[in-house]
Write an enzyme that holds these catalytic residues in place. Structure first.
Site, PDB file in Angstrom:
ATOM      1  N   SER A 254       0.861  -1.176   0.000  1.00  0.00           N
ATOM      2  CA  SER A 254       0.000   0.000   0.000  1.00  0.00           C
ATOM      3  C   SER A 254       0.888   1.212   0.000  1.00  0.00           C
ATOM      4  O   SER A 254       2.045   1.150   0.429  1.00  0.00           O
ATOM      5  CB  SER A 254      -0.875   0.014   1.249  1.00  0.00           C
ATOM      6  OG  SER A 254      -0.056   0.253   2.371  1.00  0.00           O
ATOM      7  N   LYS A 255       0.340   2.312  -0.511  1.00  0.00           N
ATOM      8  CA  LYS A 255       1.198   3.482  -0.678  1.00  0.00           C
ATOM      9  C   LYS A 255       1.570   4.106   0.661  1.00  0.00           C
ATOM     10  O   LYS A 255       2.478   4.914   0.734  1.00  0.00           O
ATOM     11  CB  LYS A 255       0.580   4.495  -1.633  1.00  0.00           C
ATOM     12  CG  LYS A 255      -0.732   5.074  -1.229  1.00  0.00           C
ATOM     13  CD  LYS A 255      -1.159   6.083  -2.281  1.00  0.00           C
ATOM     14  CE  LYS A 255      -2.586   6.534  -2.016  1.00  0.00           C
ATOM     15  NZ  LYS A 255      -3.208   7.115  -3.170  1.00  0.00           N
ATOM     16  N   ARG A 256       0.894   3.711   1.717  1.00  0.00           N
ATOM     17  CA  ARG A 256       1.293   4.205   3.024  1.00  0.00           C
ATOM     18  C   ARG A 256       2.608   3.568   3.459  1.00  0.00           C
ATOM     19  O   ARG A 256       3.411   4.158   4.149  1.00  0.00           O
ATOM     20  CB  ARG A 256       0.212   3.915   4.069  1.00  0.00           C
ATOM     21  CG  ARG A 256      -0.838   5.027   4.166  1.00  0.00           C
ATOM     22  CD  ARG A 256      -1.954   4.653   5.108  1.00  0.00           C
ATOM     23  NE  ARG A 256      -2.680   3.481   4.639  1.00  0.00           N
ATOM     24  CZ  ARG A 256      -2.637   2.304   5.211  1.00  0.00           C
ATOM     25  NH1 ARG A 256      -1.923   2.117   6.286  1.00  0.00           N
ATOM     26  NH2 ARG A 256      -3.324   1.293   4.711  1.00  0.00           N
ATOM     27  N   LYS A 257       2.802   2.326   3.053  1.00  0.00           N
ATOM     28  CA  LYS A 257       4.007   1.611   3.500  1.00  0.00           C
ATOM     29  C   LYS A 257       5.168   1.729   2.525  1.00  0.00           C
ATOM     30  O   LYS A 257       6.320   1.644   2.911  1.00  0.00           O
ATOM     31  CB  LYS A 257       3.683   0.130   3.696  1.00  0.00           C
ATOM     32  CG  LYS A 257       2.755  -0.112   4.859  1.00  0.00           C
ATOM     33  CD  LYS A 257       3.245  -1.266   5.696  1.00  0.00           C
ATOM     34  CE  LYS A 257       2.481  -1.332   6.996  1.00  0.00           C
ATOM     35  NZ  LYS A 257       2.069  -2.665   7.312  1.00  0.00           N
ATOM     36  N   MET A 258       4.870   1.820   1.253  1.00  0.00           N
ATOM     37  CA  MET A 258       5.963   1.904   0.295  1.00  0.00           C
ATOM     38  C   MET A 258       5.502   2.592  -0.984  1.00  0.00           C
ATOM     39  O   MET A 258       4.324   2.869  -1.150  1.00  0.00           O
ATOM     40  CB  MET A 258       6.499   0.515  -0.010  1.00  0.00           C
ATOM     41  CG  MET A 258       5.491  -0.369  -0.708  1.00  0.00           C
ATOM     42  SD  MET A 258       6.249  -1.795  -1.416  1.00  0.00           S
ATOM     43  CE  MET A 258       7.077  -1.046  -2.787  1.00  0.00           C
TER      44      MET A 258
END
Ligand code: GLU
Length: 518
Positions: A254-258
């Site tokens: 997910s774009k929150r993590k990577m």
């Protein structure tokens, strides 16, 4: 029967690595069988729609070389390829289901549906539409719809039994019909839901293999009911594993993590070939275990049933390593130079002689993992003047005597080539009885402004006599302008200004556009 596959992205944000991944596998499957690969934009979620996302998806596919045979930008016999331009088609199909008694118009207001949900919760039953609209007589439905009353259209899903579909990778997947409910096909704004538009389009576009991400497994039974309601044959289904974060619990990327945006990898200077090669190894491998392979080599042996479901990890380090291998081993020197040239031009650098760029790339490519790193490291070879920071000046000052000597020696050197430069430096060091590093370090700093540059002999040889002498002149001038101990206050201010300028320059830098990259 010709194989037809498709990628059906929704233009709602940054072009996602997941789209590239699923696109690659669909492309490979179609090409393996001499079939067609279709790109369709699923843009019916108007609240989340972003016009620029559409362009960026198409651009991403072009950059990756996954050119669709049919799609919004190339056309084709089954267009339009934007769902928002196909609304009439969906309406006609829904009308057909309503006329055949397989779907109905439902008039419950949002408040009524809320009340239903609250009541279901109170009674401890699974929430969901209970099919209450089915009982409204058809003529009554037609009358209220004609009077302009807001409504949706729902599919009549069987209450009993179960629906099974075969997944190429998972085998039979069965869902009790009670869980499917009478799904909405057409929303009150006249737009189709994903399910309706997806099924209608896959059928009309002749898609034979629906290969998509695992998250759609739950929707497939409903799709199967829709195919049956229309009386259409089912395509082959295969749901690819989700890409995972390299964290301990391997959560879905997910774009929150990577970074999940393909554009950002492109901006970092990842090569499209390397990204494709990397994505190809997500759940799949070459039968001979080769790690580095081209798209064509993948296509030649691609077999979607060999995809393993074990949660492939999107490991950035591996991607960068693979990219480095492409820069060092896979691409020719000329190809790497072609790729990095737009990055350098974008920074305002020019060169008259193509061989100069080749020489620079040759010494730098063993040290860079990305095109951006290569361009960063190439900078000293192209700037007119190096901005020496405080640390650099300190190192220059420490080597002032050597730099002065070398300025003279280089200007007198008869043949300015690797061997001669190497001999000159070694003889000089011996004569002076100093350590090699004491001479090489200030020289390296004088030529590049940094201590991280490649071998000094290479630097001098590539830069050539004129540029080397200019640099030495500038370095000696910089020493005159201010030794580190002259005025600590001024040096501090200078260091801060230099840091700020470097920051600003970083902000200004953007990767070259596609047109510039060619
Ligand atoms: N529009 C869906 C998506 O964005 C397509 C899913 C499918 O391939 O059916 O992923």
């Amino acid at each position: 029967m010709a194989v037809v596959t498709r990628i059906a992205p929704s233009p709602t944000g940054d072009p996602h690595v997941g789209t590239a991944y699923v696109g690659l596998f669909n492309y490979a499957l179609a090409k393996r069988h001499g079939g067609r690969f279709v790109l369709r934009l699923e843009d019916t979620d108007r609240a989340r729609y972003q016009p620029e996302a559409e362009t960026r998806i198409l651009e991403m596919m072009r950059w990756l070389g996954l050119t669709p045979d049919e799609g919004p930008d190339v056309g084709g016999p089954h267009g339009p390829y934007r769902q928002s331009e196909r609304l009439e088609l969906y309406r006609a199909h829904v009308d057909r289901l309503v006329a055949e008694g397989k779907a109905y118009r439902a008039f419950e207001t949002p408040e009524e549906l809320d009340a239903l949900r609250i009541d279901q919760k109170r009674r401890g039953v699974d929430p969901g539409y209970d099919g209450r609209g089915r009982t409204l007589p058809a003529d009554e439905q037609a009358r209220r719809a004609a009077a302009g009353e807001a409504h949706v259209v729902r599919l009549i899903a069987p209450d009993e039994g179960a629906t099974t579909f075969h997944d190429l990778l998972r085998g039979d997947v069965t869902v009790p019909n009670a869980e499917i409910r009478d799904a909405v096909l057409l929303k009150s704004d006249g737009y189709p839901t994903y399910h309706l538009a997806n099924v209608v389009d896959d059928h009309l576009m002749g898609v034979t293999h629906v290969v998509r991400a695992e998250e759609w497994v739950v929707s497939t039974p409903l799709h199967v009911l829709l195919y049956r309601a229309f009386g259409w044959p089912l395509p082959v289904f295969a749901h690819l594993p989700l890409l995972r974060n390299p964290d301990a619990n391997k959560s879905k990327i997910s774009k929150r993590k990577m970074d999940t945006s393909v554009d950002s990898y492109r901006e970092q200077g990842i090569l499209p070939e390397a990204l494709l090669n990397f994505l190809a190894t997500m759940g799949w491998s070459m039968p001979d275990g080769r790690e580095v392979f081209t798209l064509d080599e993948m296509i030649a042996v691609f077999d979607v049933t060999r995809v393993s479901l074990g949660g492939p990890v999107f490991d950035l380090k591996r991607l960068r390593h693979l990219n480095a291998r492409y820069l060092r081993e896979v691409l020719t020197l000329e190809a790497v130079a072609d790729r990095v040239a737009p990055w350098l031009r974008e920074r305002g650098f020019a060169w008259d002689d193509a061989d100069y760029l080749l020489d620079v790339v040759d010494v730098l490519r063993p040290r860079a993992e990305t095109l951006r790193e290569l361009a960063d490291q190439a900078e000293p070879f192209f700037v007119d003047r190096i901005a020496y920071d405080v640390d650099a000046r300190r190192r220059l000052a420490a080597g002032q005597a050597y730099l002065e000597d070398l300025e003279g020696a280089f200007s007198r050197l008869e043949f300015f080539d690797d061997d001669a430069i190497d001999d000159l430096l070694h003889e000089y060091v011996q004569r002076q009885s100093v350590r090699l590093g004491d001479v090489m370090m200030p020289l390296r700093v004088a030529l590049t402004g940094t201590t991280q540059a490649p071998g000094v002999v290479d630097l001098v040889a590539i830069m050539g006599r004129q540029r080397t002498l200019e640099r030495l002149g500038h370095a000696l001038q910089a020493i005159q302008e201010g030794l580190p101990d002259d005025d600590p206050e001024r040096l501090k201010a200078e260091a801060e200004a230099a840091a700020k300028a470097a920051e600003a320059a970083k902000g200004k830098r953007r990767p070259p556009t596609a047109a510039e990259q060619g």
